[in-house]
Motif scaffolding. Sequence first.
Motif, PDB file in Angstrom:
ATOM      1  N   CYS A  64     -17.023  24.506 -21.772  1.00  0.00           N
ATOM      2  CA  CYS A  64     -16.974  23.133 -21.264  1.00  0.00           C
ATOM      3  C   CYS A  64     -16.090  23.068 -20.003  1.00  0.00           C
ATOM      4  N   ALA A  65     -16.542  22.258 -19.031  1.00  0.00           N
ATOM      5  CA  ALA A  65     -15.823  22.138 -17.754  1.00  0.00           C
ATOM      6  C   ALA A  65     -14.417  21.560 -17.937  1.00  0.00           C
ATOM      7  N   VAL A  75     -20.970  16.129 -21.519  1.00  0.00           N
ATOM      8  CA  VAL A  75     -21.633  15.572 -20.328  1.00  0.00           C
ATOM      9  C   VAL A  75     -21.573  16.496 -19.103  1.00  0.00           C
TER      10      VAL A  75
HETATM   11 ZN   LIG Z   1     -18.366  19.782 -21.264  1.00  0.00          ZN
END
Ligand SMILES: [Zn+2]
Length: 528
Positions: A64-65, A75
Motif C-alpha cells: 500500500c502507498a 484506494v
Molecule cells: Zn493502498
Amino acid sequence: MSHLVLARKWRPRSFAEVVGQEHVVRALSNALTQGRLHHAYLFTGTRGVGKTTLARILAKCLNCATGLTATPCGVCPACQDIEAGRFVDLIEIDAASYTGVDNMREVLENAQYAPTIGRYKVYIIDEVHMLSKSAFNAMLKTLEEPPAHVVFVLATTDPQKVPVTVLSRCLQFNLKQLPAVRVAEHLKHVLNAEGVPFEPGALSLLARAAAGSMRDALSLTDQAIAYGGGRVAESETGTMLGVIDQAYLYPLLEALADNDGPRLMQEAARIDERGLSFDAALQDLASLLYQLSLAQTVPEAVSADTPERDRLFALARRLDGETVQLYYQIATLGRRDLEWAPDEFAGFSMTLLRMLAFTPEAKGESAEKRQLESGRQGARYNPATAVAAAAPVDSTPVADAAARQETSGGLDWIALTKRLTGGVKQLASHCTVLDQKPRLLRLRLPELQKPLLESFGDKLRATLRDRLGEDLRIEFEFGDTAGAAPAQVAAREQARRMADAEAAIEADPFVQTVLKQCDAKVTQIKPL
Ligand SMILES: [Zn+2]
C-alpha cells in the motif's frame, strides 16, 4: 440476476472485513504494525476458508502507498491493482496446474530482481503441496537465502504433503472452518445490506450446507436468491439444497416417544419413498437430537430462529435427557455403520429399531390397549403385576423357566427391568440376581458389559435404592449369567416366536401350494 455475484462482491478487502480467523488476523496485524516481517507464510485449512483472500490482503498491506500497514487504504494504485488482479509484483501461482520444475525455476529466477513498482514482490502459491519434488527443491534454494524484497505466501489444504524442509522455513497459520452460526449471522448481515428478503431458517440451512466455508455459503445464497426469484425462503432453500426439512424428522422421534414401532417403520418408508439420502437423514437426526438436548439442558441456547421451535420443546419435555443422549449416540454410530449395512434402507431402519429397543416402555392405558390389540398379552409380562420386593414367588407370572430362578428372594428382576428406561434398563437387562438379602442385592453380569456398568452402574444403584430401599447395598460381579438375564430371556422369546412363525408358514397348505405351483421361494418371515 444482479445478485449472482455475492461471493465476489462480499469478498473481504481488509483484515477488518474477514469473518472468523481472528487468531490469524491478530498475529498478522501485530507483525505488520511492529515491522516484524517473515519471508514465507503458510496458510493451511480446508477449501473455501479464505486462504488466498488473506494472502491478497497481506499483499496489499505490504505494498500500500501509505506504507507498510495492517490497514491498507484500498484506494491507492497498488491496493486497487491488487484488488483487480493486475498488480505486476503480485505473482499468483496455482500449483495444481503448474507443477513443472522449469516453470518454477523461471519464476524463482525472477524473484532475484527488485519489484517493478511495489515495495515487495509477493508470490502466492496456492495448493503448494501439488508442486513436484524438483519444484520444491528450486523453491527451497530461494527460501534459504531469500532476497529482502520477496515474500512467499503458500496456501494448502494438505500441509502433510509439504516437505518438512519447506515447512520449517514458513510461519504457519491454520485457518479454521467457521461455525454455522457465524456463517448464518454474516449471511443475515449481507442480505440486509443487499435488501434481499429472507427467512432466518433458510440462512441456517445455507450455513449448514456450506460446511464452514463463507465463500461456499455466499455462492449458495446466490443460488437461493435466483431459485426463490429474489427472496430466500426456508422451504424453497431446503428443496434447492435437497436437505430433509427437519420437520420431516419429528414424526420419527414422536413415534419413538410413543414407543410405536409400526408408525416408526411407516415414517422410515416415507423417507425412502422420497428418495432422500439416508446418510443425510441420520446426520439431520443427530443434529435434531443435539437441539433437543440443548432444549432440555440449556434452553436459552436454542436460537429463536430455530425452525419448529414449539415442536422441539414439546418433544424435549416428552423424552428424558438420558434417552436423547443415547439416541444421539445411536444415530452417529448408525451413520458410521451405514456403509457396512446390507443396503442403506436396512441400515437406516436398523438404527431406528435400535432406538426403539432403548425406548422406555410406554406407561398407562395406551400401552395396555396396544398389548390387547396386538394380541401378544400372553407373551408379555403385565407391568401392573410388576413386583415389589415383597411379592410372593408363586404369584408372579413367569414365561420362562430361567426367569423363575430370578424370582428367588421375592424380586422379579425381569419385571423390574422392564420398568426401567434408557441406559439403566440396558445395564439391568444384562444382569441376573445372584443373591438377595434384606439389605444386600448381588448382581452378576458378563464381563463384556463392563462399559455399560461403568456408564450406568451408579445410576442403576440409585434407581434400585429408590425402589427397594434407601439402605440397600448393591454389588456387581462379572460372570456367566447362564441365559437368565432379561436380555437373554427376551432374545429366546423372540427366537421362539420366529420359529413358531416359520413352522406356521411351513405347515400352511395355501403357502405350500403357491410355492409348488409358482416355483416361488420364501425369502422373509416375520412373526406378527
Ligand atoms: Zn493502498
